[in-house]
Design a protein around this motif. Structure first.
Motif, PDB file in Angstrom:
ATOM      1  N   GLY A  77       0.824  -1.199   0.000  1.00  0.00           N
ATOM      2  CA  GLY A  77       0.000   0.000   0.000  1.00  0.00           C
ATOM      3  C   GLY A  77       0.857   1.247   0.000  1.00  0.00           C
ATOM      4  N   LEU A  78       0.461   2.196  -0.796  1.00  0.00           N
ATOM      5  CA  LEU A  78       1.207   3.446  -0.887  1.00  0.00           C
ATOM      6  C   LEU A  78       1.264   4.143   0.463  1.00  0.00           C
ATOM      7  CD1 LEU A  78      -0.110   4.812  -4.284  1.00  0.00           C
ATOM      8  CD2 LEU A  78       2.137   3.856  -3.809  1.00  0.00           C
ATOM      9  N   GLY A  79       2.425   4.653   0.797  1.00  0.00           N
ATOM     10  CA  GLY A  79       2.585   5.384   2.041  1.00  0.00           C
ATOM     11  C   GLY A  79       2.821   4.523   3.258  1.00  0.00           C
ATOM     12  N   GLN A  80       2.701   3.207   3.118  1.00  0.00           N
ATOM     13  CA  GLN A  80       2.960   2.311   4.241  1.00  0.00           C
ATOM     14  C   GLN A  80       4.465   2.135   4.365  1.00  0.00           C
ATOM     15  OE1 GLN A  80       0.497   1.109   6.268  1.00  0.00           O
ATOM     16  NE2 GLN A  80      -0.815   2.407   5.019  1.00  0.00           N
ATOM     17  N   ASN A  81       4.963   2.169   5.567  1.00  0.00           N
ATOM     18  CA  ASN A  81       6.406   2.060   5.767  1.00  0.00           C
ATOM     19  C   ASN A  81       6.686   1.003   6.823  1.00  0.00           C
ATOM     20  OD1 ASN A  81       9.108   2.425   5.727  1.00  0.00           O
ATOM     21  ND2 ASN A  81       9.106   4.455   6.635  1.00  0.00           N
ATOM     22  N   ASN A  82       6.610  -0.230   6.426  1.00  0.00           N
ATOM     23  CA  ASN A  82       6.888  -1.335   7.330  1.00  0.00           C
ATOM     24  C   ASN A  82       8.382  -1.628   7.255  1.00  0.00           C
ATOM     25  OD1 ASN A  82       7.117  -3.764   8.678  1.00  0.00           O
ATOM     26  ND2 ASN A  82       5.224  -4.588   7.830  1.00  0.00           N
ATOM     27  N   LYS A  83       9.064  -1.540   8.364  1.00  0.00           N
ATOM     28  CA  LYS A  83      10.521  -1.749   8.395  1.00  0.00           C
ATOM     29  C   LYS A  83      10.902  -3.220   8.213  1.00  0.00           C
ATOM     30  CE  LYS A  83      11.483   2.527   9.377  1.00  0.00           C
ATOM     31  NZ  LYS A  83      11.889   3.414   8.343  1.00  0.00           N
ATOM     32  N   ARG A  84       9.971  -4.114   8.410  1.00  0.00           N
ATOM     33  CA  ARG A  84      10.236  -5.550   8.303  1.00  0.00           C
ATOM     34  C   ARG A  84      10.254  -5.980   6.834  1.00  0.00           C
ATOM     35  NH1 ARG A  84       6.226  -9.869   9.261  1.00  0.00           N
ATOM     36  NH2 ARG A  84       7.439 -11.757   9.343  1.00  0.00           N
ATOM     37  N   GLN A  85      11.227  -6.806   6.465  1.00  0.00           N
ATOM     38  CA  GLN A  85      11.310  -7.335   5.101  1.00  0.00           C
ATOM     39  C   GLN A  85      10.060  -8.148   4.797  1.00  0.00           C
ATOM     40  OE1 GLN A  85      14.007  -7.219   2.522  1.00  0.00           O
ATOM     41  NE2 GLN A  85      12.117  -7.776   1.533  1.00  0.00           N
ATOM     42  N   GLN A  86       9.500  -7.944   3.621  1.00  0.00           N
ATOM     43  CA  GLN A  86       8.309  -8.669   3.177  1.00  0.00           C
ATOM     44  C   GLN A  86       8.707  -9.636   2.059  1.00  0.00           C
ATOM     45  OE1 GLN A  86       5.394  -8.274   4.797  1.00  0.00           O
ATOM     46  NE2 GLN A  86       6.364  -6.747   6.090  1.00  0.00           N
ATOM     47  N   PHE A  87       7.949 -10.742   1.947  1.00  0.00           N
ATOM     48  CA  PHE A  87       8.308 -11.793   1.002  1.00  0.00           C
ATOM     49  C   PHE A  87       7.118 -12.308   0.203  1.00  0.00           C
ATOM     50  CE2 PHE A  87      11.380 -12.071   4.425  1.00  0.00           C
ATOM     51  CZ  PHE A  87      12.577 -12.185   3.751  1.00  0.00           C
ATOM     52  N   ALA A  88       7.413 -12.691  -1.021  1.00  0.00           N
ATOM     53  CA  ALA A  88       6.541 -13.546  -1.815  1.00  0.00           C
ATOM     54  C   ALA A  88       7.191 -14.914  -1.810  1.00  0.00           C
ATOM     55  CB  ALA A  88       6.434 -13.017  -3.244  1.00  0.00           C
TER      56      ALA A  88
END
Length: 97
Positions: A77-88
């Motif tokens: 989502g635009l503007g979301q800033n999650n510091k945790r690495q995300q994965f597919a």
């Protein structure tokens, strides 16, 4: 990539497809479809780099694919800033015959 996956399967019988792991799927096609894929998505989201299984006459492997900032704009989502690495996840299925 989907076209490439289709061509690989046509030529070799090896299947490859994406699953959503740590974020909600943006396509119903990327929702984990079976027990192996659901387990792989959960483990990849928790930080496991890969998962393997032999199921009958096929070998399956799911690999963690880190999502870069260009991917996260839509997937997170635009503007979301999650510091945790995300994965597919990339699931590869190889016939054992």
């Amino acid at each position: 990539m989907e076209d490439i996956f289709d061509e690989i399967e046509r030529q070799s019988g090896v299947q490859a497809h994406w699953i959503s792991a740590s974020l909600k799927p943006m396509s119903i096609d990327h929702k984990p479809a079976d027990d192996f894929e659901r387990r792989a998505a959960k483990e990849i989201a928790a930080g496991t780099p890969d998962l393997e299984a032999i199921e009958g006459d096929r070998y399956r492997r799911a690999l963690a694919i880190p999502l870069a900032s260009g991917c996260l704009g839509c997937h997170q989502g635009l503007g979301q800033n999650n510091k945790r690495q995300q994965f597919a996840g990339l699931v590869i299925t190889v016939p054992l015959r």
